[in-house]
Motif scaffolding. Structure first.
Motif, mmCIF file in Angstrom:
data_model
loop_
_atom_site.group_PDB
_atom_site.id
_atom_site.type_symbol
_atom_site.label_atom_id
_atom_site.label_comp_id
_atom_site.label_asym_id
_atom_site.label_seq_id
_atom_site.Cartn_x
_atom_site.Cartn_y
_atom_site.Cartn_z
ATOM 1 N N GLY A 207 -26.227 -7.049 -7.679
ATOM 2 C CA GLY A 207 -26.027 -5.843 -7.503
ATOM 3 C C GLY A 207 -26.712 -4.389 -7.276
ATOM 4 O O GLY A 207 -26.268 -3.298 -7.397
ATOM 5 N N VAL A 208 -27.305 -4.701 -6.058
ATOM 6 C CA VAL A 208 -27.898 -4.113 -4.717
ATOM 7 C C VAL A 208 -26.925 -3.146 -4.070
ATOM 8 O O VAL A 208 -27.226 -2.940 -3.442
ATOM 9 N N TYR A 209 -25.801 -4.142 -3.989
ATOM 10 C CA TYR A 209 -24.899 -4.126 -2.978
ATOM 11 C C TYR A 209 -23.798 -2.963 -2.964
ATOM 12 O O TYR A 209 -23.060 -2.877 -1.928
ATOM 13 N N TYR A 210 -23.921 -2.030 -4.168
ATOM 14 C CA TYR A 210 -22.744 -1.163 -4.134
ATOM 15 C C TYR A 210 -22.674 -0.420 -2.602
ATOM 16 O O TYR A 210 -20.927 -0.817 -2.725
ATOM 17 N N THR A 211 -23.074 0.550 -2.615
ATOM 18 C CA THR A 211 -22.805 1.231 -1.551
ATOM 19 C C THR A 211 -22.473 0.489 -0.229
ATOM 20 O O THR A 211 -21.276 1.243 0.718
ATOM 21 N N VAL A 212 -23.411 -0.565 0.052
ATOM 22 C CA VAL A 212 -22.703 -0.791 1.283
ATOM 23 C C VAL A 212 -21.137 -1.789 1.704
ATOM 24 O O VAL A 212 -20.890 -1.636 2.103
ATOM 25 N N ASN A 213 -21.016 -1.683 0.163
ATOM 26 C CA ASN A 213 -19.888 -2.620 0.539
ATOM 27 C C ASN A 213 -18.645 -1.866 0.069
ATOM 28 O O ASN A 213 -17.809 -1.973 0.901
ATOM 29 N N GLU A 217 -18.501 -2.997 3.792
ATOM 30 C CA GLU A 217 -17.865 -4.157 4.007
ATOM 31 C C GLU A 217 -16.323 -4.479 2.836
ATOM 32 O O GLU A 217 -15.521 -4.866 3.442
ATOM 33 N N SER A 218 -16.119 -3.598 2.292
ATOM 34 C CA SER A 218 -14.968 -3.727 1.390
ATOM 35 C C SER A 218 -13.737 -2.724 2.183
ATOM 36 O O SER A 218 -12.329 -2.838 2.087
ATOM 37 N N GLN A 219 -14.186 -1.996 3.459
ATOM 38 C CA GLN A 219 -13.497 -1.127 4.228
ATOM 39 C C GLN A 219 -13.572 -2.184 5.515
ATOM 40 O O GLN A 219 -12.614 -1.223 6.415
ATOM 41 N N GLY A 220 -14.057 -3.119 5.355
ATOM 42 C CA GLY A 220 -13.641 -3.523 7.673
ATOM 43 C C GLY A 220 -14.592 -3.344 8.013
ATOM 44 O O GLY A 220 -13.977 -3.235 9.413
ATOM 45 N N ARG A 221 -16.349 -3.000 7.517
ATOM 46 C CA ARG A 221 -16.886 -2.035 9.092
ATOM 47 C C ARG A 221 -17.700 -2.958 8.421
ATOM 48 O O ARG A 221 -18.676 -3.764 7.297
ATOM 49 N N ALA A 222 -18.182 -2.856 9.665
ATOM 50 C CA ALA A 222 -19.901 -3.742 9.854
ATOM 51 C C ALA A 222 -20.617 -3.660 9.265
ATOM 52 O O ALA A 222 -20.738 -2.158 9.252
ATOM 53 N N CYS A 223 -21.954 -3.650 8.212
ATOM 54 C CA CYS A 223 -22.025 -3.081 7.925
ATOM 55 C C CYS A 223 -24.004 -3.777 7.419
ATOM 56 O O CYS A 223 -23.934 -5.039 8.162
ATOM 57 N N VAL A 224 -24.735 -3.237 7.178
ATOM 58 C CA VAL A 224 -26.308 -4.133 6.619
ATOM 59 C C VAL A 224 -27.177 -2.965 5.444
ATOM 60 O O VAL A 224 -27.068 -2.204 5.615
ATOM 61 N N MET A 225 -27.813 -3.730 5.188
ATOM 62 C CA MET A 225 -28.946 -3.356 4.149
ATOM 63 C C MET A 225 -30.116 -3.267 4.646
ATOM 64 O O MET A 225 -30.855 -4.713 5.245
ATOM 65 N N ILE A 226 -30.672 -2.254 4.136
ATOM 66 C CA ILE A 226 -33.088 -2.600 5.447
ATOM 67 C C ILE A 226 -33.377 -2.173 4.472
ATOM 68 O O ILE A 226 -33.414 -0.674 3.585
ATOM 69 N N GLU A 227 -34.599 -3.553 3.832
ATOM 70 C CA GLU A 227 -35.128 -2.668 2.933
ATOM 71 C C GLU A 227 -36.450 -2.722 3.300
ATOM 72 O O GLU A 227 -37.061 -3.705 4.116
ATOM 73 N N VAL A 228 -37.525 -2.012 3.619
ATOM 74 C CA VAL A 228 -39.313 -2.318 4.420
ATOM 75 C C VAL A 228 -39.540 -1.800 2.959
ATOM 76 O O VAL A 228 -39.928 -0.998 1.931
ATOM 77 N N ARG A 229 -41.167 -2.880 2.864
ATOM 78 C CA ARG A 229 -42.020 -1.913 2.394
ATOM 79 C C ARG A 229 -42.281 -0.892 1.756
ATOM 80 O O ARG A 229 -43.264 -0.707 3.113
ATOM 81 N N GLY A 262 -15.667 0.200 14.178
ATOM 82 C CA GLY A 262 -14.355 0.605 13.451
ATOM 83 C C GLY A 262 -13.664 -0.288 12.038
ATOM 84 O O GLY A 262 -14.181 -0.794 11.945
ATOM 85 N N LYS A 263 -13.273 0.701 11.451
ATOM 86 C CA LYS A 263 -12.461 0.676 10.032
ATOM 87 C C LYS A 263 -11.689 -0.563 10.493
ATOM 88 O O LYS A 263 -10.246 -0.109 11.469
ATOM 89 N N GLY A 264 -11.435 -1.423 9.841
ATOM 90 C CA GLY A 264 -10.841 -2.779 9.955
ATOM 91 C C GLY A 264 -11.340 -4.392 11.241
ATOM 92 O O GLY A 264 -10.830 -4.681 11.551
ATOM 93 N N SER A 265 -12.973 -3.607 11.539
ATOM 94 C CA SER A 265 -12.803 -4.638 12.803
ATOM 95 C C SER A 265 -13.791 -5.090 12.045
ATOM 96 O O SER A 265 -15.007 -6.268 12.881
ATOM 97 N N GLY A 266 -14.467 -4.784 10.589
ATOM 98 C CA GLY A 266 -15.974 -5.726 10.082
ATOM 99 C C GLY A 266 -15.209 -7.151 9.891
ATOM 100 O O GLY A 266 -17.064 -7.345 10.586
ATOM 101 N N ASN A 267 -14.923 -8.042 10.081
ATOM 102 C CA ASN A 267 -14.401 -9.078 10.059
ATOM 103 C C ASN A 267 -14.019 -9.832 11.274
ATOM 104 O O ASN A 267 -13.176 -10.906 11.076
#
Length: 268
Positions: A207-213, A217-229, A262-267
């Motif tokens: 449930g931690v992917y809300y913002t990125v999705n 991702e839900s908008q077709g934009r390339a994306c990632v979540m980075i977690e640093v200790r 670009g929007k629509g190009s994420g996949n």
């Protein structure tokens, strides 16, 4: 490290949100959901000790400083809330059990117990709604200009959670579109000396992917979540070092795997 809530918000964004470098020319847009440990005065201390209010349960120590260095080096917009996630967690759906946690890890949060629906909606309106509205506005402006947007969310995590040690210095979190995540993991591992988590210590299933999705991702934009200790980011120098490392690898990923963002190009 300085207090995360010190920077003043851009005029017109609302008191609880900050946008830095809104017109940045990078393809990357940086989001930091848990940038601040500030509790607005009306909430007192939520019944917590001073130690608890600066601990990881209140924010992601080091995340904002790291993201700022990334934004500076890449000329990227940076968007973040100026209140603690103990008030409202901007990286959770409205119906999530930990949107306003009554217990965080093993710490009871008295000021979050037995909240009315009115209070719950008030907190959503304070930071959650305006944070996501700000992200949407920046991304829409870029879309209108024909400017690419690759969404990157920057977080940190505690070395020990509920008594269990986390061996990863950094974790890369992704869902269906893994092009950016796979490149980052490969490049970080190639540098040597790092244990890199692949959907560790969290994954979208937690449930931690809300913002990125929502913005990626839900908008077709390339994306990632980075977690640093967060014990990797105790000093400003460490924040700058990690910021520089991540900026360099993200720029290499953009070029190396042809991310347009670009929007629509994420996949694509």
């Amino acid at each position: 490290m300085g207090q995360a809530g010190e920077p003043q918000p851009e005029h017109g964004t609302g008191a609880a949100i900050s946008i830095e470098n809104r017109q940045g020319q990078s393809d990357f847009v940086l989001l930091v959901d848990h940038a601040s440990n500030v509790i607005p005065p009306e909430y007192g201390d939520l019944g917590l000790s001073a130690k608890a209010r600066v601990a990881h349960i209140a924010w992601d120590p080091g995340a904002l400083g790291t993201a700022r260095e990334m934004a500076r080096l890449m000329d990227a917009p940076l968007i973040y809330p100026l209140v603690s996630r103990l008030i409202i967690d901007c990286n959770r759906q409205h119906d999530a059990h930990d949107l306003i946690p009554a217990v965080s890890e093993t710490t009871r949060i008295p000021g979050n117990e037995n909240l009315t629906e009115t209070e719950r909606q008030k907190r959503i309106a304070l930071a959650h709604a305006p944070f996501h509205a700000a992200a949407e506005a920046v991304l829409a402006e870029r879309d209108a200009r024909g400017q690419a947007s690759i969404v990157v969310s920057v977080h940190t995590y505690t070395p020990v959670y509920k008594g269990v040690s986390r061996p990863w210095e950094i974790g890369i979190i992704a869902a269906e579109d893994r092009r950016l995540a796979d490149f980052l993991i490969r490049e970080l591992e190639a540098e040597g000396g790092l244990t890199v988590g692949d959907n560790e210590p969290y994954s979208p299933a937690d449930g931690v992917y809300y913002t990125v999705n929502r913005h990626g991702e839900s908008q077709g934009r390339a994306c990632v979540m980075i977690e640093v200790r967060n014990n990797e980011l105790v000093t400003a120098e460490q924040e700058r070092e990690w910021g520089a490392r991540l900026a360099r690898i993200l720029e290499a990923a953009r070029a190396g795997i042809g991310l347009s963002g670009g929007k629509g190009s994420g996949n694509a």
